[in-house]
Write a protein that holds these residues in place. Structure first.
Motif, short mmCIF file in Angstrom:
data_model
loop_
_atom_site.label_atom_id
_atom_site.label_comp_id
_atom_site.label_asym_id
_atom_site.label_seq_id
_atom_site.Cartn_x
_atom_site.Cartn_y
_atom_site.Cartn_z
N GLN A 191 0.79 -1.58 0.12
CA GLN A 191 -0.33 0.33 0.18
C GLN A 191 0.90 1.20 0.00
OE1 GLN A 191 -2.99 0.26 2.50
NE2 GLN A 191 -3.98 1.90 2.67
N VAL A 192 0.30 2.56 -0.44
CA VAL A 192 0.96 3.75 -1.09
C VAL A 192 0.48 4.38 0.17
CG1 VAL A 192 1.78 5.07 -2.68
CG2 VAL A 192 1.45 2.85 -3.23
N GLN A 193 1.74 5.77 0.62
CA GLN A 193 1.31 6.49 1.53
C GLN A 193 1.78 7.40 1.49
OE1 GLN A 193 1.47 5.09 5.27
NE2 GLN A 193 -0.92 5.23 6.22
N GLN B 225 -4.36 13.14 0.53
CA GLN B 225 -5.67 13.73 1.31
C GLN B 225 -6.47 14.84 0.91
OE1 GLN B 225 -6.80 12.15 5.20
NE2 GLN B 225 -7.40 9.98 4.11
N GLY C 290 5.56 3.46 0.84
CA GLY C 290 4.52 2.31 0.79
C GLY C 290 5.43 1.22 -0.04
N ASN C 291 4.56 0.53 -0.69
CA ASN C 291 5.24 -0.28 -1.85
C ASN C 291 5.32 0.48 -3.14
OD1 ASN C 291 5.69 -2.43 -3.97
ND2 ASN C 291 4.09 -3.17 -3.85
N HIS D 79 -1.36 8.14 -7.42
CA HIS D 79 -1.76 8.17 -6.25
C HIS D 79 -2.01 10.05 -5.08
CE1 HIS D 79 -2.81 6.03 -2.56
NE2 HIS D 79 -2.06 7.12 -1.62
N GLU E 186 1.29 4.30 -12.14
CA GLU E 186 0.39 4.29 -11.49
C GLU E 186 -0.12 5.47 -11.02
OE1 GLU E 186 0.44 -0.10 -9.55
OE2 GLU E 186 -0.90 1.04 -8.51
N ARG F 125 5.08 0.02 -9.26
CA ARG F 125 4.91 -1.16 -8.59
C ARG F 125 6.24 -2.08 -7.87
NH1 ARG F 125 0.92 -0.81 -4.53
NH2 ARG F 125 -0.98 0.31 -5.46
#
Length: 121
Positions: A1-3, A113, A26-27, A110, A108, A101
């Protein structure tokens, strides 16, 4: 999981400065780009600044000469130094990460927030 952990938003007077930070974890096999977008109230999300893995940068027209994006590769962190802030810079600012990844995986994207920036006297 990526944060993506964003920090640095807040209230500032016109002409003031703020620095936003975004730390990725994360990954993540390989970074393609990191950057910041913003969404003013009632408007669409727009590019603020972006930095690629090769160090190339792009800026939105309205922030050129006032904002500077930089990165710390060791910390997987990107910074946005915002100077000469204007009321029209008021928006929610979102960190954006383009990554892979693995060596063979596709690109990808991401999103963080968001952090609020308010420029007002």
């Amino acid at each position: 999981q990526v944060q993506l952990v964003e920090s640095g938003g807040g209230l500032v007077q016109p002409g003031g400065s703020l620095r936003l930070s975004c730390a990725a974890s994360g990954n993540i096999f390989g970074f393609v780009s990191m950057g910041w977008y913003r969404q003013p109230p009632g408007k669409q999300r727009e590019l603020v600044a972006r930095i690629t893995n090769g160090g190339g940068t792009n800026y939105g027209d309205s922030v050129k000469g006032r904002f500077t994006i930089s990165r710390d590769n060791a910390k997987n962190t990107v910074y946005l130094q915002m100077n000469s802030l204007r009321p029209e810079d008021t928006a929610d600012y979102y960190c954006n990460l383009g990554f892979r990844r693995s060596e063979r995986s596709g690109l990808e994207v991401h999103w963080g927030q968001g952090t609020q920036v308010t420029v007002s006297s």
